[in-house]
Structure formats: C-alpha cells, structure tokens
Design a protein around this motif. Structure first.
Motif, PDB file in Angstrom:
ATOM      1  N   LEU A   1       0.614  -1.279  -0.469  1.00 28.38           N
ATOM      2  CA  LEU A   1      -0.027  -0.305   0.454  1.00 28.38           C
ATOM      3  C   LEU A   1       0.772   1.196   0.224  1.00 28.38           C
ATOM      4  O   LEU A   1       1.084   2.318   0.255  1.00 28.38           O
ATOM      5  N   GLN A   2       2.203   1.433  -0.011  1.00 30.02           N
ATOM      6  CA  GLN A   2       2.937   2.122  -0.187  1.00 30.02           C
ATOM      7  C   GLN A   2       3.011   3.289  -1.033  1.00 30.02           C
ATOM      8  O   GLN A   2       2.873   2.917  -2.068  1.00 30.02           O
ATOM      9  N   LEU A   3       3.508   4.222  -0.481  1.00 26.45           N
ATOM     10  CA  LEU A   3       3.348   5.491  -1.940  1.00 26.45           C
ATOM     11  C   LEU A   3       5.363   5.833  -1.079  1.00 26.45           C
ATOM     12  O   LEU A   3       5.115   6.992  -0.467  1.00 26.45           O
ATOM     13  N   PRO A   4       5.723   5.520  -1.922  1.00 29.35           N
ATOM     14  CA  PRO A   4       7.594   5.437  -1.566  1.00 29.35           C
ATOM     15  C   PRO A   4       8.159   6.756  -1.997  1.00 29.35           C
ATOM     16  O   PRO A   4       7.256   7.379  -3.251  1.00 29.35           O
ATOM     17  N   GLY A   5       8.689   7.651  -0.552  1.00 28.26           N
ATOM     18  CA  GLY A   5       9.585   8.969  -1.377  1.00 28.26           C
ATOM     19  C   GLY A   5       8.589   9.865  -1.201  1.00 28.26           C
ATOM     20  O   GLY A   5       8.864  10.815  -1.892  1.00 28.26           O
TER      21      GLY A   5
END
Length: 301
Positions: free
Chosen positions: A229-233
């Motif tokens: 589910l991550q939205l990295p950076g």
C-alpha cells in the motif's frame, strides 16, 4: 475450438515451519493459509504482546496458523532521524519473550550477514528485506543459519524485480544449502512514488520453476498486504493507502497465495514506522476472518 482454460495449482512443494510449541506445519498448496503479522517496529515489549495476542486470537478463531513479526531495527528509514527500534540484543530478547508468553512462532528481518546466527536462535522464519533480496552474503548467511536448524527463509521480492528474477535469490539459497523457502510479494515500482500489485506476476511467482537446479516444485508465496500500500518517497515518511489493504488481501487470497503478511498497530498514526500503511487491529482481525472464509470457499470448489 480450444476448451476452457482451468488454472492448476503447481507441484506441491511446501516449506515446513518448525514449531517449538508443538508440531511443525507446512505452508503451500492445499495447506491452511498462514498469517504473518505484528507491528512494523518492535517499539516495546508491551506493544508486541498486545498486537500479537490480538492477531493470534483472530487466527485461532479463523483456524489459521499464526507467526508474530516485528523488526528490531528499521535500517532503511526514509529519514536518519526516525526511530529504528530496540536493536539486536534487546529486540531478540523481546521476540523470544513474546513467542514464549503467547505460545506462537516469531519472525524478524536481518540486514547484515552477522545477524543471521543470533536471529536463527529465536525465530522460525528468517526474513530478507525486499531491498536486500539480491545480496549474496546476506542470503548465504541466512541459508546457512536456517539449514542447520531446519528454519524457513522468507525472501521479499524487490520492488525493482520481475517475478522471474526471484529465481536468482532462490538459487543462491539453494547453493548455500537451503530449499525451505517462502517468497513474498510486496508491490512493484510504477514510476515515482507509487507501487502497484501485479496479480499476473503473483501467479507467475506461484509457478516459479526451480527444477533447473533442485528437485522441488515452486516455493510457496506470501502476499504482503500492507507494504504493498506504500507511496514511497512521498516525504520524510513513506505515505500509503491503508483503506485498500483489505481489498488487496482478498484479491491475493483469490489469486492463490499461501500466506498473508499484515502489519498492524493499535494507533497507526502514532507508529514509529509505516504508520500510513499499518492496519488498525480491528481491521486486521476482519481481514483475517474474511481471508479464512474466502480460502474455505476456494478449497470447496
């Protein structure tokens, strides 16, 4: 005309999880869905016991095996100022106590080869982080520590790898003496600041052929329903879409995965790490119950 295409579960090649509290159990086709879960970081012994107790109870109610997971050191934080955890010595002490008090198995991740032996004295599954899944020295150390104790090595697929490229880490483990392997899907980079879950790729990894170098069928596959589910950076702390966790978990079970990985916290907004993707305990409990029902329906077809 060609007849209908019916998907077939690949050759049975489960990984076997040792259980110091009872009988060992297998993870793979035609086996109960394994749940690996806990808080992202082992913030305190009390937190670990609370989350572990709740998730274990949910798994027992659903008839699913459970392994507690938490990290003693989050070595890959977005910010150097973010808390990392209790460290190796205290963290392993807490993990051992959690396993003993709750009567459950435990797992944690390693970032350095020299951590493998100490971790292997406490866990049933040694986890390799996604960003480090191609590190030969780390894989060799994990394989050596696991093979001598008949433990499982769980390798998270790098966000930058195709499913087929996971054959490389699996082969490195084999060459170091360990075929008791679990692979985990946790999303794939889709440009900047976005992960996607490729369920065609999940199917490909479920069927990953390692017969070219060993006599076993494909390794079982776990789906990480929270890191996906991550939205990295997306800032000093990684963002995420936790409301989509239950949906992805159900889709993964329907796709035929053999295990679910769920990070959970009583108050995700106050968590030391991955607060944007950890599920509240009550949500995680609901996911576990629904996943068990879905798996039972699939098994009855």
């Amino acid at each position: 005309m060609d007849g209908p295409v019916r998907w077939r579960m690949p050759l049975d090649a489960p990984c076997v999880v040792p259980n110091p509290h009872g009988s060992e159990f297998a993870v793979g086709p035609s086996r109960p869905l394994l749940v690996i879960g806990g808080p992202c970081t082992l913030e305190s012994l009390e937190l670990g016991l609370k989350v572990g107790r709740e998730l274990k109870a949910s798994c027992e109610a659903a008839g699913l095996p459970y392994v507690f997971k938490a990290s003693f050191d989050k070595a890959n934080r977005s910010s150097a100022g973010s808390p990392r955890g209790p460290g190796l010595e205290q963290g392993l002490g807490w993990l051992e106590q959690i396993g003993r008090e709750l009567g459950c198995l435990v797992t944690t991740d390693i970032h350095l080869p020299e951590q493998a032996e100490a971790v292997a004295e406490v866990v049933s599954i040694i986890q390799i982080p996604a960003f480090l899944c191609r590190q030969s020295d780390l894989l060799e150390a994990a394989a050596n520590a696991a093979a001598s104790r008949e433990l499982v090595v769980n390798v998270k697929k790098g966000q930058f790898l195709s499913p087929a490229e996971m054959l490389g880490p699996v082969r490195k483990l084999h060459e170091a003496g360990c075929d008791n392997v679990l692979l985990t899907e946790r999303g794939t980079f889709f440009g900047y600041h976005r992960l996607v879950t490729d369920f065609i790729g999940v199917g490909d990894m479920i069927e990953l052929d390692r017969s070219v170098f060993c006599d076993r069928g494909p390794a079982p596959v776990c789906f990480d329903a929270t890191h996906s589910l991550q939205l990295p950076g997306s800032g000093a702390q990684t963002g995420g879409r936790p409301e989509r966790g239950p949906m992805l978990a159900m889709a993964a079970v329907a796709a035929g995965v053999h295990a679910l990985f769920i990070e959970s916290h009583p108050k995700p907004s106050e968590a030391w790490s991955d607060g944007a993707t950890q599920l509240p305990i009550e949500t995680a409990a609901s996911v576990i119950a629904q996943a068990a029902k879905l798996r039972a329906c699939m098994d009855s077809v």
